[in-house]
Design a protein around this motif. Structure first.
Motif, PDB file in Angstrom:
ATOM      1  N   ALA A   1      -3.048  -4.778  -0.389  1.00  0.00           N
ATOM      2  CA  ALA A   1      -3.087  -3.536  -0.597  1.00  0.00           C
ATOM      3  C   ALA A   1      -3.213  -3.077  -2.186  1.00  0.00           C
ATOM      4  CB  ALA A   1      -1.561  -2.944  -0.003  1.00  0.00           C
ATOM      5  N   PHE A   2      -3.939  -1.938  -2.305  1.00  0.00           N
ATOM      6  CA  PHE A   2      -3.978  -1.456  -3.566  1.00  0.00           C
ATOM      7  C   PHE A   2      -2.910  -0.388  -3.716  1.00  0.00           C
ATOM      8  CE2 PHE A   2      -5.687   2.280  -6.086  1.00  0.00           C
ATOM      9  CZ  PHE A   2      -5.534   1.657  -7.381  1.00  0.00           C
ATOM     10  N   LEU A   3      -1.954  -0.677  -4.395  1.00  0.00           N
ATOM     11  CA  LEU A   3      -0.532   0.206  -4.382  1.00  0.00           C
ATOM     12  C   LEU A   3      -0.482   1.308  -5.571  1.00  0.00           C
ATOM     13  CD1 LEU A   3       1.815  -2.311  -3.409  1.00  0.00           C
ATOM     14  CD2 LEU A   3       0.769  -0.725  -2.070  1.00  0.00           C
ATOM     15  N   GLY A   4      -1.530   1.622  -6.163  1.00  0.00           N
ATOM     16  CA  GLY A   4      -1.536   2.797  -7.173  1.00  0.00           C
ATOM     17  C   GLY A   4      -1.592   2.354  -8.567  1.00  0.00           C
ATOM     18  N   TYR A   5      -1.401   3.549  -9.479  1.00  0.00           N
ATOM     19  CA  TYR A   5      -1.633   3.421 -10.749  1.00  0.00           C
ATOM     20  C   TYR A   5      -0.987   4.461 -11.452  1.00  0.00           C
ATOM     21  CZ  TYR A   5      -4.363   7.298  -8.770  1.00  0.00           C
ATOM     22  OH  TYR A   5      -4.763   8.296  -8.090  1.00  0.00           O
ATOM     23  N   HIS A   6      -0.997   4.684 -12.949  1.00  0.00           N
ATOM     24  CA  HIS A   6      -0.549   5.684 -13.586  1.00  0.00           C
ATOM     25  C   HIS A   6      -1.669   6.390 -13.918  1.00  0.00           C
ATOM     26  CE1 HIS A   6       2.750   2.991 -15.741  1.00  0.00           C
ATOM     27  NE2 HIS A   6       3.070   2.924 -14.352  1.00  0.00           N
ATOM     28  N   LEU A   7      -1.284   7.836 -13.918  1.00  0.00           N
ATOM     29  CA  LEU A   7      -2.264   8.879 -13.826  1.00  0.00           C
ATOM     30  C   LEU A   7      -3.084   8.900 -15.291  1.00  0.00           C
ATOM     31  CD1 LEU A   7      -0.138  11.810 -12.315  1.00  0.00           C
ATOM     32  CD2 LEU A   7      -1.693  10.015 -11.406  1.00  0.00           C
ATOM     33  N   ASP A   8      -2.494   8.473 -16.365  1.00  0.00           N
ATOM     34  CA  ASP A   8      -3.230   8.807 -17.472  1.00  0.00           C
ATOM     35  C   ASP A   8      -3.615   7.424 -18.200  1.00  0.00           C
ATOM     36  OD1 ASP A   8      -0.461   7.745 -18.106  1.00  0.00           O
ATOM     37  OD2 ASP A   8      -0.035   9.091 -19.675  1.00  0.00           O
ATOM     38  N   THR A   9      -3.640   6.314 -17.454  1.00  0.00           N
ATOM     39  CA  THR A   9      -4.113   5.018 -18.097  1.00  0.00           C
ATOM     40  C   THR A   9      -4.938   4.243 -16.945  1.00  0.00           C
ATOM     41  OG1 THR A   9      -3.682   2.924 -19.308  1.00  0.00           O
ATOM     42  CG2 THR A   9      -1.914   4.200 -17.457  1.00  0.00           C
ATOM     43  N   TYR A  10      -5.910   3.410 -17.554  1.00  0.00           N
ATOM     44  CA  TYR A  10      -6.561   2.409 -16.381  1.00  0.00           C
ATOM     45  C   TYR A  10      -5.881   1.098 -16.452  1.00  0.00           C
ATOM     46  CZ  TYR A  10     -10.093   6.195 -17.305  1.00  0.00           C
ATOM     47  OH  TYR A  10     -10.709   7.207 -17.497  1.00  0.00           O
ATOM     48  N   THR A  11      -4.758   0.974 -17.303  1.00  0.00           N
ATOM     49  CA  THR A  11      -4.124  -0.349 -17.374  1.00  0.00           C
ATOM     50  C   THR A  11      -3.285  -0.901 -16.182  1.00  0.00           C
ATOM     51  OG1 THR A  11      -2.358   0.230 -18.900  1.00  0.00           O
ATOM     52  CG2 THR A  11      -4.606  -0.369 -19.973  1.00  0.00           C
ATOM     53  N   ASP A  12      -2.755  -0.120 -15.374  1.00  0.00           N
ATOM     54  CA  ASP A  12      -1.943  -0.409 -14.548  1.00  0.00           C
ATOM     55  C   ASP A  12      -2.170  -0.390 -13.015  1.00  0.00           C
ATOM     56  OD1 ASP A  12       0.397  -1.345 -16.469  1.00  0.00           O
ATOM     57  OD2 ASP A  12       0.474   0.961 -16.744  1.00  0.00           O
ATOM     58  N   ASN A  13      -3.364  -0.809 -12.664  1.00  0.00           N
ATOM     59  CA  ASN A  13      -3.795  -0.983 -11.248  1.00  0.00           C
ATOM     60  C   ASN A  13      -3.111  -2.116 -10.708  1.00  0.00           C
ATOM     61  OD1 ASN A  13      -5.999   1.188 -11.302  1.00  0.00           O
ATOM     62  ND2 ASN A  13      -6.533  -0.124 -13.036  1.00  0.00           N
ATOM     63  N   MET A  14      -2.674  -2.076  -9.531  1.00  0.00           N
ATOM     64  CA  MET A  14      -2.019  -3.203  -8.890  1.00  0.00           C
ATOM     65  C   MET A  14      -2.624  -3.551  -7.581  1.00  0.00           C
ATOM     66  SD  MET A  14       1.981  -3.856  -8.270  1.00  0.00           S
ATOM     67  CE  MET A  14       2.462  -2.789  -7.135  1.00  0.00           C
ATOM     68  N   ILE A  15      -2.694  -4.526  -7.089  1.00  0.00           N
ATOM     69  CA  ILE A  15      -3.021  -5.355  -5.907  1.00  0.00           C
ATOM     70  C   ILE A  15      -2.208  -6.193  -5.521  1.00  0.00           C
ATOM     71  CG2 ILE A  15      -4.867  -6.508  -4.685  1.00  0.00           C
ATOM     72  CD1 ILE A  15      -6.940  -5.151  -5.962  1.00  0.00           C
ATOM     73  N   ILE A  16      -1.562  -5.846  -4.268  1.00  0.00           N
ATOM     74  CA  ILE A  16      -0.781  -6.906  -3.842  1.00  0.00           C
ATOM     75  C   ILE A  16      -1.187  -7.755  -2.491  1.00  0.00           C
ATOM     76  CG2 ILE A  16       0.606  -5.106  -2.336  1.00  0.00           C
ATOM     77  CD1 ILE A  16       3.387  -6.553  -2.854  1.00  0.00           C
ATOM     78  N   THR A  17      -0.975  -9.192  -2.457  1.00  0.00           N
ATOM     79  CA  THR A  17      -1.613  -9.835  -1.567  1.00  0.00           C
ATOM     80  C   THR A  17      -0.532 -10.694  -0.765  1.00  0.00           C
ATOM     81  OG1 THR A  17      -3.196 -10.513  -3.272  1.00  0.00           O
ATOM     82  CG2 THR A  17      -2.956 -11.941  -1.236  1.00  0.00           C
TER      83      THR A  17
END
Length: 355
Positions: free
Chosen positions: A156-172
């Motif tokens: 699953a791709f579980l989201g991000y911070h609205l003002d940055t590209y650095t905190d995308n998370m994928i959980i396996t």
């Protein structure tokens, strides 16, 4: 890891967070669990939402939201039925062919480069010819705790911070990693959810446009590119085509059952008979019990995947026919640049962009 915090502030904030979790969050979960246990004695009915007062109108309302289109339920149902006929035709052609050289590949194939990071690294370069360039960004990976493995999707791709590209998370979910895991990573990562999310944050001038994402839009895109990405793992062949349409059938058939159960009043016996007639061999109610209960308890759960995928694919196919000289890179860029409006709005925007 926040820079500029003193050790005292850091310790204080960690303690405040721990207190909040133990004093408020955990007790709320415990109360919620207890209330859910009490529902075990409630003699509810195993039937779709259409049997409740106003249920058909409710389903029609959430259908339009989840499908992300102005089409009626009847229009979408006809399109689902037609696509199921196409899928069964592809399967029948392969089964009735005198050439079975595809069978070994069908039984023994690998559409993966290994683990999550291996597949994401591979896909991030493979998609460059067919999708627009992303800005610099980061992501981090997390494994599903073992206690949740039985009830969590493969990834699953579980989201991000609205003002940055650095905190995308994928959980396996490591218990579900298999030979087709590269296709799963395409859905969640590149060119799927994470790709679409990072791209929209980089081109949208107003955050509403990338916060708005309807479920039908984002799941339609991710399911479309999931199937598109088979090309990155295997050359075109009968076996690959057969595996692709079987993958598509899962989401299309689930959406058809969603409408059948919650809008047309299908019970589990009717669903089993429908499935048996489609496949040409018996399917029992126990075979589909989990699916039936899921769709009965969460109306439109499957619509966002199946109808979203179908609308995305039909939009792409229409544009390819209207603009036969356009490359997939140009078409996908025009689609993403149209932003997450309805599919009708997206198609109109793509025609203006490519015209």
């Amino acid at each position: 890891e926040i820079p500029g915090l003193s050790d005292t502030d850091r310790d204080r904030l960690i303690q405040e967070h721990s207190d909040a979790m133990h004093d408020y969050v955990f007790p709320e979960f415990e109360e919620c669990a207890e209330r859910m246990r009490d529902l075990k004695d409630y003699n509810g009915t195993d039937q779709g939402v259409c049997f409740f007062e106003g249920g058909d109108a409710y389903f029609a309302y959430i259908f339009q939201d989840q499908a992300n289109s102005s089409k009626t339920i009847e229009q979408s149902t006809a399109e689902l039925d037609a696509y199921l006929d196409y899928i069964m035709g592809v399967i029948s052609d392969a089964q009735n062919s005198n050439d079975y050289t595809w069978f070994d590949e069908y039984l023994d194939h690998t559409y993966s480069q290994g683990g999550t990071e291996d597949n994401l690294n591979y896909l991030s370069t493979e998609v460059l010819a067919d999708f627009p360039v992303l800005p610099d960004h980061d992501y981090f990976l997390m494994d599903v705790p073992e206690v949740f493995e039985d009830s969590f999707s493969p990834a699953a791709f579980l989201g991000y911070h609205l003002d940055t590209y650095t905190d995308n998370m994928i959980i396996t979910n490591n218990s579900n990693v298999d030979g087709d895991f590269g296709i799963t990573c395409a859905h969640e990562g590149y060119p799927g959810h994470m790709f679409q999310s990072v791209y929209h944050r980089s081109v949208c001038e107003h955050p509403y446009m990338y916060l708005f994402d309807s479920s039908g839009y984002v799941e339609g895109w991710a399911t479309y590119v999931e199937n598109y990405s088979f090309k990155y793992f295997a050359d075109e062949s009968v076996a690959r085509g057969l595996i692709m349409v079987e993958n598509e059938m899962n989401v299309i058939l689930m959406a058809r059952f969603d409408i059948g159960i919650n809008y047309e009043g299908w019970d589990i016996n009717y669903c089993a008979q429908y499935y048996s007639d489609l496949l040409g061999f018996p399917v029992t109610t126990s075979d589909i019990e989990y699916m039936y209960n899921l769709l009965m308890s969460d109306p439109c759960y499957a619509v966002k995947y199946g109808v979203g995928f179908l609308n995305t694919g039909m939009t792409m196919e229409y544009i390819r026919q209207e603009f036969p000289d356009a490359t997939d890179l140009e078409i996908h860029t025009a689609y993403l640049d149209s932003m997450p409006g309805t599919f009708e709005q997206i198609q109109a925007n793509m025609e203006r962009t490519l015209g």
